[in-house]
Design a protein around this motif. Structure first.
Motif, mmCIF file in Angstrom:
data_model
loop_
_atom_site.group_PDB
_atom_site.id
_atom_site.type_symbol
_atom_site.label_atom_id
_atom_site.label_comp_id
_atom_site.label_asym_id
_atom_site.label_seq_id
_atom_site.Cartn_x
_atom_site.Cartn_y
_atom_site.Cartn_z
ATOM 1 N N ARG A 156 42.205 24.299 79.627
ATOM 2 C CA ARG A 156 42.032 22.975 80.431
ATOM 3 C C ARG A 156 40.637 23.010 81.172
ATOM 4 N N PRO A 157 39.607 23.353 80.413
ATOM 5 C CA PRO A 157 38.219 23.238 81.218
ATOM 6 C C PRO A 157 37.726 22.220 82.192
ATOM 7 N N ARG A 158 38.197 20.898 81.807
ATOM 8 C CA ARG A 158 37.734 19.821 82.717
ATOM 9 C C ARG A 158 38.826 19.309 83.423
ATOM 10 N N ASP A 159 39.768 20.317 83.722
ATOM 11 C CA ASP A 159 40.899 19.793 84.696
ATOM 12 C C ASP A 159 40.267 19.473 86.209
ATOM 13 N N PRO A 160 40.644 18.094 86.445
ATOM 14 C CA PRO A 160 39.690 17.957 87.904
ATOM 15 C C PRO A 160 40.503 18.874 89.010
ATOM 16 N N ALA A 161 41.714 19.256 89.049
ATOM 17 C CA ALA A 161 42.233 20.087 89.943
ATOM 18 C C ALA A 161 41.268 21.302 90.406
ATOM 19 N N ASP B 292 37.881 22.061 95.462
ATOM 20 C CA ASP B 292 37.506 22.227 96.525
ATOM 21 C C ASP B 292 35.697 21.972 96.486
ATOM 22 N N PRO B 293 35.036 21.594 97.894
ATOM 23 C CA PRO B 293 33.969 21.237 98.034
ATOM 24 C C PRO B 293 32.571 21.833 96.950
ATOM 25 N N LEU B 294 32.883 23.158 97.158
ATOM 26 C CA LEU B 294 31.613 24.105 96.466
ATOM 27 C C LEU B 294 31.627 23.740 95.028
ATOM 28 N N SER B 295 32.778 23.934 94.394
ATOM 29 C CA SER B 295 32.922 23.540 92.974
ATOM 30 C C SER B 295 32.802 22.084 92.746
ATOM 31 N N PHE C 205 37.937 32.807 88.617
ATOM 32 C CA PHE C 205 38.572 32.793 87.251
ATOM 33 C C PHE C 205 39.898 32.866 87.226
ATOM 34 N N ARG C 206 40.556 33.448 88.228
ATOM 35 C CA ARG C 206 41.936 33.405 88.365
ATOM 36 C C ARG C 206 42.636 32.034 88.433
ATOM 37 N N ARG C 207 41.815 31.224 88.901
ATOM 38 C CA ARG C 207 42.404 29.655 88.854
ATOM 39 C C ARG C 207 41.827 28.828 88.017
ATOM 40 N N PHE C 208 40.959 29.316 87.089
ATOM 41 C CA PHE C 208 40.139 28.760 85.915
ATOM 42 C C PHE C 208 41.188 28.850 84.664
ATOM 43 N N ASP C 209 41.607 27.728 84.277
ATOM 44 C CA ASP C 209 42.449 27.718 82.847
ATOM 45 C C ASP C 209 41.384 27.154 81.846
#
Length: 132
Positions: free
Chosen positions: A34-39, A43-46, A27-31
């Motif tokens: 921008r919910p569909r941000d490819p960045a 990581d492989p699990l995401s 959650f700290r990295r999720f913006d």
């Protein structure tokens, strides 16, 4: 509501929770702006969670329609319920193998799930051969 109808709801929750779990864990990295941000999915699990989520979106309409069609056409409810529950179990195993990076087993489970869906879908056409 029938067990099969609850399984339709369960399939919906399964594909939603697949991606929601990753967003919650990271959650700290999720913006959320921008919910569909490819960045976010680098990581492989995401990436695998996103793939499982998208596959859930793709398989859900056929499953929901097959259940409703079989019920509407008065196929044996117990068999519809059993197959719908089995489909949900297979889908859960599919998601776990997707997240666990087991592509061969994942493909086998996808095929089994699709076969179950076909069984539910064609049940009205075969109902005269099915036990009551």
């Amino acid at each position: 509501m029938t067990l099969a109808e609850w399984c339709v709801f369960g399939a919906l929750l399964l594909y939603l929770s697949t991606i929601a779990a990753v967003k919650w864990i990271r959650f700290r990295r999720f913006d959320n702006s921008r919910p569909r941000d490819p960045a976010f999915y680098e990581d492989p699990l995401s990436q695998r969670a996103l793939g499982a989520h998208q596959n859930g979106i793709e398989t859900f309409p056929f499953f929901a329609f097959a259940v409703l069609l079989a019920e509407y056409r008065e196929s044996p409810q117990r068999l519809i319920d059993e197959l719908a529950a089995l489909f949900l179990i297979v889908r859960l195993a599919y998601v776990l193998t997707y997240l666990g990076n087991r592509p061969t087993l994942r493909s086998i489970l996808w095929t089994v799930g699709f076969a179950i869906n076909l069984g539910i879908f064609f049940m009205p056409a075969l109902k005269r051969f099915l036990p009551v």
